[in-house]
Every structure is written in structure tokens, then in C-alpha cells.
Design an enzyme around this catalytic site. Structure first.
Site, short mmCIF file in Angstrom:
data_model
loop_
_atom_site.label_atom_id
_atom_site.label_comp_id
_atom_site.label_asym_id
_atom_site.label_seq_id
_atom_site.Cartn_x
_atom_site.Cartn_y
_atom_site.Cartn_z
N HIS A 88 0.84 -1.20 0.00
CA HIS A 88 0.00 0.00 0.00
C HIS A 88 0.88 1.25 0.00
CE1 HIS A 88 -3.08 2.89 1.53
NE2 HIS A 88 -3.80 2.23 0.65
N HIS A 109 -4.33 6.59 -5.41
CA HIS A 109 -5.52 7.22 -4.80
C HIS A 109 -5.93 8.48 -5.55
CE1 HIS A 109 -3.77 4.72 -1.69
NE2 HIS A 109 -5.02 4.50 -1.33
N HIS A 118 -7.32 -1.30 -5.51
CA HIS A 118 -7.60 -1.89 -4.20
C HIS A 118 -8.27 -3.26 -4.33
CE1 HIS A 118 -6.76 2.21 -2.79
NE2 HIS A 118 -6.45 1.65 -1.64
N HIS A 239 -15.05 6.89 2.89
CA HIS A 239 -13.80 6.11 2.93
C HIS A 239 -12.69 6.85 3.67
CE1 HIS A 239 -9.81 5.99 0.94
NE2 HIS A 239 -9.85 4.74 1.38
N HIS A 243 -10.81 6.33 7.54
CA HIS A 243 -9.36 6.20 7.75
C HIS A 243 -8.93 7.11 8.90
CE1 HIS A 243 -7.27 3.77 4.68
NE2 HIS A 243 -8.30 4.03 3.90
N PHE A 259 -1.23 7.11 4.64
CA PHE A 259 -1.08 6.16 3.54
C PHE A 259 0.01 5.12 3.78
CE2 PHE A 259 -2.98 9.62 0.82
CZ PHE A 259 -4.07 8.89 0.38
N HIS A 272 -11.66 -1.77 3.48
CA HIS A 272 -11.63 -1.77 2.02
C HIS A 272 -12.47 -2.88 1.40
CE1 HIS A 272 -9.56 1.55 0.19
NE2 HIS A 272 -9.03 1.71 1.39
CU1 C2O Z 1 -5.49 2.81 -0.22
CU2 C2O Z 1 -8.30 3.47 1.90
O1 C2O Z 1 -6.68 3.68 1.00
#
Ligand code: C2O
Length: 342
Positions: A88, A109, A118, A239, A243, A259, A272
Site C-alpha cells: 500500500h 488514490h 484496491h 472512505h 481512515h 497512507f 476496504h
Molecule cells: Cu489505499 Cu483506503 O486507501
């Protein structure tokens, strides 16, 4: 031309996107010379992805075991838990040059790579776990945060003696705190209000605010495009809010709110998996309207991942459009936000 799979030998230390400073961790993957063009294997057994809050004891034990085994793999095995977390980081934190434009970096992203990239990431992560416990039907659990019953951190991730536990979280958001899909630093104390607001957020992101394909997927990003052309509704909204909501309440937000470290958080993969599920639901809601870009710059974009046999494979966006063809399905649960038109 479409974004091409990166050259792993051209991986450098990245940038901490929360601070803009060089990263102090190296998240480049092991380098190998043999790369295979991946073909989706014929589906013989379907993998089943349950809602995390509905998962059985047996399922949780299996998942914990699999993650434990993943953490116990040699540190330089690309299937090792930390290596997987670094995947990631490497694709987000500006470590790879774009093939064909070495002045620009890759960042998956905030663009139309968000859903397909993803999806592949989870796909191989899931297959690695399934292989470690010798279960070809194993599927990742989804954090069902779009349904009031799932609007709390799932219990399996909060058990301190579990391989799914992580200490680097905002401690005031542990259960029973209600997940706030509009969170950007402060949360209302009124749970009923948060939940009803969450449903409106979902309705807006999935129905009301998505007229064009870009509205949902995010903006076009090819070789030669500057990172960050713009996210779609879900990526930008619920989303990202979650995070930040899960990560530590510091300016750098580890693990989930940054990230480079997000993949170190076991809960990331359930977060995810729900985003992945929302993609499938959204496509179904489209009826006869276009569900995917027909642009070959999207369909032919490619990425590299290590598969469950530690083989490096090249995958394409075109192969991500149907989760059934990819061999997994989601537990069916209600989507009450569909009735939450503001
Ligand atoms: Cu790759 Cu929710 O971020």
C-alpha cells in the site's frame, strides 16, 4: 497511454503525504526478474466474504490463524504481513516512477485507479491468507459501516489478544463509539444523529451525487498525469473519513490515517472490503446506465502484485469488473441508505 505497471527496480523512498517530508521507512518490495501476465483462474469454489459483525466464532478463529501465519512468514517473503502493508505504501507514497515518464510518480488514490487497484490488492491478500490456512473458500470480512448494525468497530479487531488487534488507534473511537462517516476531526456525541447522518452520506455518495462515471470512480490518470487528479464520491467521503476516524488522534494519524502505515492495520482490509462491496452494489444500481469506462486507458492500465505463491504477476483493470469472475461474493445484507434520500 495507460498507466503501466511500475518497474520495481525504480523504487525509491517515498513521501509522507501527511507531512510532505521524506518517509523514514523503506516500503519498496523485493525485486524479482520473472513477471507473469496474470490470468484469472477458473472459479471452482467461490470465496465468501461475510459481514464482520455477523461472522461466526469459527470464522473469526480461522481468520486470526491466517493473519498469525502471515505475520510469521520470513520478513523478506513478499507475502509477509509487513510486506503486504508496504504494498500500500509503495503504490501511494510516490515511491515508483511512472514507466514512460520518470519525472512523475505513481499514486493510485484520488483517481480512477482507486477501485480496481484496491480490488487487486485485497484479492491477493485474501488468496495468501486462504492458502496459509489451506482454505480455498476463505474470504475477507467486510466492515459493514453503511448499515446501522455495522456502525461500530467490529469486535474481532478489538480483542487485544488477537492477531487482528492493533494498538495504534484513536482510543475514544473504540466500541461502543458510533463510526462517523462524516468525521474530519470532531464527532457529535449524539449516536442517533450520527447514524441517520451516515445513511444520508451513503445515499449522497452512491446515488445523488453520482451522475457521471468520474463522479463515482474519480478522475482519469494516465502515464503523464500528475498524481491526485481527483477522487470519486466514496473515496473522498466516507472512505477517507473512516481512515482518519480509526487512526491515532495525532497529526500523522498512524496507522489507519496515513497512507504509508494504513496497511499495517488489520482493520484496513475490512474497511476496504466494504468499499469493494460498495463498488459491486453501485454497478448493480446502475441498471442500464454505463457501469464502467470503456476507455482503453483505464481497461489496459496495469499493476504488479505478488500472488499467493510469491510469484510476481501483472494484472489489468479490465479483469476487475466482475467480482464473481474473480471468484468471490459478499454476504447479502440490507442497504437501508437506499431509502435515505435527504
Ligand atoms: Cu489505499 Cu483506503 O486507501
Amino acid at each position: 497511454t495507460p498507466l503501466e505497471a511500475p518497474d520495481f527496480t525504480k523504487c525509491s523512498k517515498g513521501t509522507n503525504l501527511n507531512t510532505g517530508q521524506p518517509l523514514d521507512v523503506d516500503c519498496c518490495p523485493p525485486v524479482t526478474t520473472e513477471i507473469i501476465d496474470y490470468k484469472l483462474p477458473p472459479v471452482t469454489k467461490m470465496r465468501f466474504r461475510p459481514a464482520a459483525h455477523l461472522a461466526t466464532k469459527e470464522y473469526v478463529a480461522k481468520y486470526e490463524k491466517a493473519v498469525e501465519l502471515m505475520k510469521a512468514l520470513p520478513a523478506d517473503d513478499p507475502r509477509n504481513f509487513m510486506q503486504q502493508a508496504n504494498v500500500h505504501c509503495a503504490y501511494c507514497n510516490l515511491t515508483y516512477d511512472q514507466v514512460g515518464d520518470s519525472d512523475l510518480k505513481i499514486q493510485v488514490h484520488n483517481s480512477w485507479h482507486f477501485y480496481p487497484w484496491h480490488r487487486w490488492y485485497l484479492y491477493f491478500y485474501e488468496r495468501i491468507l486462504g492458502k496459509l490456512i489451506d482454505d480455498p473458500t476463505f474470504g475477507l470480512p467486510f466492515w459493514n459501516w453503511d448499515n446501522p448494525k455495522g456502525m461500530v468497530m467490529p469486535a474481532m479487531f478489538v480483542n487485544t489478544s488477537s492477531s487482528l488487534f492493533n494498538a495504534r488507534r484513536n482510543q475514544i473511537h473504540l466500541p461502543p463509539a458510533a463510526t462517523d462517516l462524516a468525521y474530519f476531526g470532531t464527532q457529535s456525541v449524539d449516536t442517533t444523529q450520527i447514524i441517520s447522518n451516515n445513511l444520508t452520506v451513503m445515499y449522497n455518495e452512491m446515488v445523488r451525487n453520482v451522475q457521471t462515471l468520474e463522479d463515482f470512480y474519480g478522475a482519469k490518470y494516465n502515464t503523464g498525469t500528475q498524481p491526485d487528479p481527483g477522487p470519486g464520491t466514496v473515496e473522498r467521503g466516507s472512505h477517507t473519513a473512516l481512515h482518519v476516524w480509526v487512526g491515532e488522534a495525532t497529526s500523522t494519524g498512524e496507522d489507519m490515517g496515513n497512507f504509508y502505515s494504513a496497511g499495517r492495520e488489520p482493520l484496513f482490509f475490512s474497511h476496504h472490503t466494504n468499499v469493494d462491496r460498495l463498488w459491486t452494489i453501485w454497478r448493480d444500481l446502475r441498471g442500464s446506465k454505463a457501469k464502467d469506462f470503456v476507455d482503453s486507458d483505464w481497461l489496459n492500465a496495469s499493476y504488479l502484485f505478488y500472488d499467493e505463491n510469491a510469484q510476481l504477476v501483472r494484472v489489468k483493470v479490465a479483469d476487475t469488473l466482475d467480482n464473481i469472475k474473480m471468484g468471490y461474493e459478499f454476504q447479502k445484507v440490507d442497504t437501508p441508505w437506499l431509502k435515505s434520500r435527504p
